[in-house]
Design a protein around this motif. Structure first.
Motif, PDB file in Angstrom:
ATOM      1  N   GLY A  50      35.927  17.150  11.443  1.00  0.00           N
ATOM      2  CA  GLY A  50      35.985  18.532  10.985  1.00  0.00           C
ATOM      3  C   GLY A  50      37.233  18.865  10.189  1.00  0.00           C
ATOM      4  N   THR A  51      37.897  17.837   9.680  1.00  0.00           N
ATOM      5  CA  THR A  51      39.094  18.041   8.873  1.00  0.00           C
ATOM      6  C   THR A  51      38.675  18.201   7.417  1.00  0.00           C
ATOM      7  OG1 THR A  51      40.352  16.671  10.402  1.00  0.00           O
ATOM      8  CG2 THR A  51      41.327  17.065   8.233  1.00  0.00           C
ATOM      9  N   ILE A  52      39.155  19.244   6.780  1.00  0.00           N
ATOM     10  CA  ILE A  52      38.845  19.495   5.373  1.00  0.00           C
ATOM     11  C   ILE A  52      39.558  18.457   4.517  1.00  0.00           C
ATOM     12  CG2 ILE A  52      39.038  21.128   3.457  1.00  0.00           C
ATOM     13  CD1 ILE A  52      39.039  23.375   5.636  1.00  0.00           C
ATOM     14  N   LYS A  53      38.802  17.721   3.716  1.00  0.00           N
ATOM     15  CA  LYS A  53      39.374  16.687   2.857  1.00  0.00           C
ATOM     16  C   LYS A  53      39.377  17.117   1.384  1.00  0.00           C
ATOM     17  CE  LYS A  53      40.871  13.724   4.778  1.00  0.00           C
ATOM     18  NZ  LYS A  53      42.172  13.808   5.483  1.00  0.00           N
ATOM     19  N   MET A  54      38.389  17.916   0.981  1.00  0.00           N
ATOM     20  CA  MET A  54      38.318  18.408  -0.393  1.00  0.00           C
ATOM     21  C   MET A  54      37.647  19.782  -0.375  1.00  0.00           C
ATOM     22  SD  MET A  54      36.865  15.031  -2.395  1.00  0.00           S
ATOM     23  CE  MET A  54      37.448  15.354  -4.039  1.00  0.00           C
ATOM     24  N   ILE A  55      38.040  20.639  -1.297  1.00  0.00           N
ATOM     25  CA  ILE A  55      37.352  21.915  -1.493  1.00  0.00           C
ATOM     26  C   ILE A  55      37.323  22.209  -2.988  1.00  0.00           C
ATOM     27  CG2 ILE A  55      38.127  22.814   0.737  1.00  0.00           C
ATOM     28  CD1 ILE A  55      39.969  24.702  -0.798  1.00  0.00           C
ATOM     29  N   ASN A  56      36.368  23.044  -3.387  1.00  0.00           N
ATOM     30  CA  ASN A  56      36.372  23.435  -4.789  1.00  0.00           C
ATOM     31  C   ASN A  56      37.190  24.714  -4.960  1.00  0.00           C
ATOM     32  OD1 ASN A  56      34.532  25.350  -3.806  1.00  0.00           O
ATOM     33  ND2 ASN A  56      32.895  24.757  -5.188  1.00  0.00           N
ATOM     34  N   GLU A  57      37.545  25.009  -6.189  1.00  0.00           N
ATOM     35  CA  GLU A  57      38.386  26.171  -6.485  1.00  0.00           C
ATOM     36  C   GLU A  57      37.701  27.469  -6.077  1.00  0.00           C
ATOM     37  OE1 GLU A  57      41.858  27.926  -7.395  1.00  0.00           O
ATOM     38  OE2 GLU A  57      41.507  25.780  -7.504  1.00  0.00           O
ATOM     39  N   LEU A  58      36.375  27.526  -6.228  1.00  0.00           N
ATOM     40  CA  LEU A  58      35.630  28.722  -5.828  1.00  0.00           C
ATOM     41  C   LEU A  58      35.805  29.005  -4.340  1.00  0.00           C
ATOM     42  CD1 LEU A  58      33.715  30.966  -6.705  1.00  0.00           C
ATOM     43  CD2 LEU A  58      31.816  29.409  -6.248  1.00  0.00           C
ATOM     44  N   ALA A  59      35.765  27.964  -3.518  1.00  0.00           N
ATOM     45  CA  ALA A  59      35.949  28.138  -2.071  1.00  0.00           C
ATOM     46  C   ALA A  59      37.354  28.650  -1.783  1.00  0.00           C
ATOM     47  CB  ALA A  59      35.698  26.828  -1.335  1.00  0.00           C
TER      48      ALA A  59
END
Length: 107
Positions: free
Chosen positions: A38-47
């Protein structure tokens, strides 16, 4: 003296990361890439914008950081639900979950 070395061509891994990042950024939806813990590894700019977080501040944080509703600060339950839905063959289906911005406001 003995020297042991290991060489691995990282260009394919870097290429895969660029491809995933390109897909994330092309999306018209907020998207997160998390690992099994459940560790965030990537997100988009919109998120990052939707959740009012600087993008870099969410990397390596728990997905529970942005979860709302019953999942607030309950990363284990949230990840278990995500994994169960994946096992239930819901990959590719849109799933909506309550979110929580950096200011704590749920949406």
């Amino acid at each position: 003296r003995i020297f042991c070395g290991y060489v691995h061509d990282l260009s394919s891994i870097k290429m895969k990361d660029r491809l995933i990042n390109g897909i994330l950024e092309a999306s018209k939806e907020s998207m997160f890439v998390i690992n099994k813990k459940g560790t965030i590894k990537m997100i988009n700019e919109l998120a990052a914008n939707d959740f009012s977080w600087p993008r870099g501040d969410l990397i390596d944080k728990s997905i529970g950081t942005i979860a709302g509703g019953e999942f607030i600060d309950n990363n284990e339950t949230f990840v278990t639900k995500l994994i169960q839905q994946t096992a239930d063959n819901s990959v590719g289906k849109k799933n909506n979950y309550p979110g929580r911005g950096k200011d704590g406001v749920e949406f």
